[in-house]
Enzyme design. Structure first.
Site, PDB file in Angstrom:
ATOM      1  N   LYS A   1       1.978 -19.994   3.169  1.00 16.06           N
ATOM      2  CA  LYS A   1       1.595 -20.433   4.513  1.00 16.06           C
ATOM      3  C   LYS A   1       0.354 -21.318   4.477  1.00 16.06           C
ATOM      4  O   LYS A   1       0.204 -22.212   5.317  1.00 16.06           O
ATOM      5  CB  LYS A   1       1.399 -19.255   5.456  1.00 16.06           C
ATOM      6  CG  LYS A   1       0.337 -18.252   5.078  1.00 16.06           C
ATOM      7  CD  LYS A   1       0.352 -17.073   6.045  1.00 16.06           C
ATOM      8  CE  LYS A   1      -0.623 -15.983   5.632  1.00 16.06           C
ATOM      9  NZ  LYS A   1      -2.023 -16.394   5.656  1.00 16.06           N
TER      10      LYS A   1
ATOM     11  N   ARG B   1      -3.209  -9.821  13.239  1.00 20.47           N
ATOM     12  CA  ARG B   1      -2.883  -8.886  12.165  1.00 20.47           C
ATOM     13  C   ARG B   1      -2.163  -7.652  12.680  1.00 20.47           C
ATOM     14  O   ARG B   1      -1.655  -6.861  11.896  1.00 20.47           O
ATOM     15  CB  ARG B   1      -4.156  -8.485  11.406  1.00 20.47           C
ATOM     16  CG  ARG B   1      -4.748  -9.619  10.595  1.00 20.47           C
ATOM     17  CD  ARG B   1      -5.986  -9.156   9.852  1.00 20.47           C
ATOM     18  NE  ARG B   1      -6.582 -10.238   9.085  1.00 20.47           N
ATOM     19  CZ  ARG B   1      -6.278 -10.535   7.835  1.00 20.47           C
ATOM     20  NH1 ARG B   1      -5.367  -9.821   7.197  1.00 20.47           N
ATOM     21  NH2 ARG B   1      -6.868 -11.520   7.210  1.00 20.47           N
TER      22      ARG B   1
ATOM     23  N   ARG C   1       0.035 -16.463 -10.277  1.00 18.11           N
ATOM     24  CA  ARG C   1      -1.258 -16.999  -9.865  1.00 18.11           C
ATOM     25  C   ARG C   1      -2.392 -16.253 -10.552  1.00 18.11           C
ATOM     26  O   ARG C   1      -3.399 -16.839 -10.950  1.00 18.11           O
ATOM     27  CB  ARG C   1      -1.412 -16.890  -8.340  1.00 18.11           C
ATOM     28  CG  ARG C   1      -2.689 -17.516  -7.800  1.00 18.11           C
ATOM     29  CD  ARG C   1      -2.760 -17.394  -6.299  1.00 18.11           C
ATOM     30  NE  ARG C   1      -3.023 -16.011  -5.865  1.00 18.11           N
ATOM     31  CZ  ARG C   1      -3.102 -15.643  -4.593  1.00 18.11           C
ATOM     32  NH1 ARG C   1      -2.897 -16.530  -3.633  1.00 18.11           N
ATOM     33  NH2 ARG C   1      -3.369 -14.390  -4.283  1.00 18.11           N
TER      34      ARG C   1
ATOM     35  N   ARG D   1      -8.341 -13.546 -10.009  1.00 18.64           N
ATOM     36  CA  ARG D   1      -8.565 -12.734  -8.808  1.00 18.64           C
ATOM     37  C   ARG D   1      -8.214 -11.281  -9.088  1.00 18.64           C
ATOM     38  O   ARG D   1      -7.162 -10.962  -9.643  1.00 18.64           O
ATOM     39  CB  ARG D   1      -7.722 -13.264  -7.644  1.00 18.64           C
ATOM     40  CG  ARG D   1      -8.232 -14.566  -7.096  1.00 18.64           C
ATOM     41  CD  ARG D   1      -7.359 -15.133  -6.008  1.00 18.64           C
ATOM     42  NE  ARG D   1      -7.099 -14.179  -4.921  1.00 18.64           N
ATOM     43  CZ  ARG D   1      -6.681 -14.545  -3.715  1.00 18.64           C
ATOM     44  NH1 ARG D   1      -6.497 -15.816  -3.437  1.00 18.64           N
ATOM     45  NH2 ARG D   1      -6.454 -13.638  -2.785  1.00 18.64           N
TER      46      ARG D   1
ATOM     47  N   ARG E   1      -0.973  -4.452  -0.844  1.00 18.24           N
ATOM     48  CA  ARG E   1      -1.162  -5.548   0.112  1.00 18.24           C
ATOM     49  C   ARG E   1       0.119  -5.832   0.870  1.00 18.24           C
ATOM     50  O   ARG E   1       0.106  -6.064   2.089  1.00 18.24           O
ATOM     51  CB  ARG E   1      -1.633  -6.814  -0.615  1.00 18.24           C
ATOM     52  CG  ARG E   1      -3.029  -6.709  -1.195  1.00 18.24           C
ATOM     53  CD  ARG E   1      -3.345  -7.898  -2.078  1.00 18.24           C
ATOM     54  NE  ARG E   1      -3.402  -9.137  -1.307  1.00 18.24           N
ATOM     55  CZ  ARG E   1      -3.394 -10.344  -1.857  1.00 18.24           C
ATOM     56  NH1 ARG E   1      -3.290 -10.477  -3.174  1.00 18.24           N
ATOM     57  NH2 ARG E   1      -3.480 -11.424  -1.103  1.00 18.24           N
TER      58      ARG E   1
END
Length: 230
Positions: free
Chosen positions: A55, A131, A166, A172, A183
């Protein structure tokens, strides 16, 4: 002087845990007149999608083609903390205690950012907002109706694969399989009610495809919205 950022503040998982914490902090709200936003009729698009759905890439393309203003509640919260303002210091203290950042404070930050950009904006992209359904209801009550919801729909398997790939280069801490699963569970738990509540405004876009193909669907949805407002 900028306020120190609470430990873990840059970690998206921590941000999610803050937003959905068990206890809400008390932070004084600002009095903000949203009438100009409501009367402007400028398109407001909520952009939803799981981590790794692409997104962010699509928002960049929308900004480039349509001149919309891209806003992220997470970025606004980080900026407020770093500003060292009294509210930013309260937010930082709230996060250090592991308490919930009130929905109203996030909404105030969005209002301020939208009003600041109103004279030059052709529309707003609210990235990752709302959210939860309560945020959406409060936004439409206090600011203006949402014009369109873009939901970038992607399977958990694909999202996990993208995030793990990624993580090989990003470094990360949240790009590992265990954290990714948490998540995704959080995303589904809270975003599904939003998508269901605003189904009449929601465009479900297959995000398993190449970015160019995805953007064609995005263009179709936004062009139709703008044509209806013309």
């Amino acid at each position: 002087m900028a306020a120190p950022i609470a430990k873990g503040w840059r970690d998206p998982l921590i941000l999610v845990l803050i937003v959905y914490g068990a206890q809400a902090a008390q932070i004084e709200r600002k009095q903000i007149d949203s009438t100009p936003l409501r009367e402007s009729g400028v398109p407001i698009i909520w952009v939803l999608g799981g981590p790794g759905s692409g997104k962010g890439t699509q928002c960049e393309r929308i900004v480039a083609k349509y001149g919309f203003t891209h806003l992220s509640s997470g970025d606004l919260l980080r900026a407020e903390v770093q500003s060292g303002s009294p509210r930013g210091q309260q937010l930082n203290a709230t996060m250090e205690r592991g308490e919930l950042v009130p929905l109203e404070v996030v909404l105030d930050l969005l209002k301020e950012a939208m009003l600041t950009k109103l004279s030059s904006s052709k529309g707003y992209l609210l990235d990752g907002y709302p959210r939860e359904a309560a945020q959406g209801e409060q936004f439409e009550s206090e600011v203006a109706p949402c014009s369109l919801v873009l939901f970038f729909n992607c399977s958990d398997a694909t999202l996990t694969e993208r995030l793990l790939k990624r993580g090989q280069s990003s470094g990360r801490v949240d790009d590992n399989e265990e954290t990714i699963k948490k998540r995704l569970n959080t995303f589904h738990q809270h975003s599904k009610p939003v998508i269901e509540k605003y189904a009449s405004k929601c465009k479900d876009i297959n995000a398993e495809r190449a970015p160019d193909d995805i953007f064609k669907d995005v263009e179709t949805s936004i062009d139709a919205l703008l044509a209806a407002k013309a």
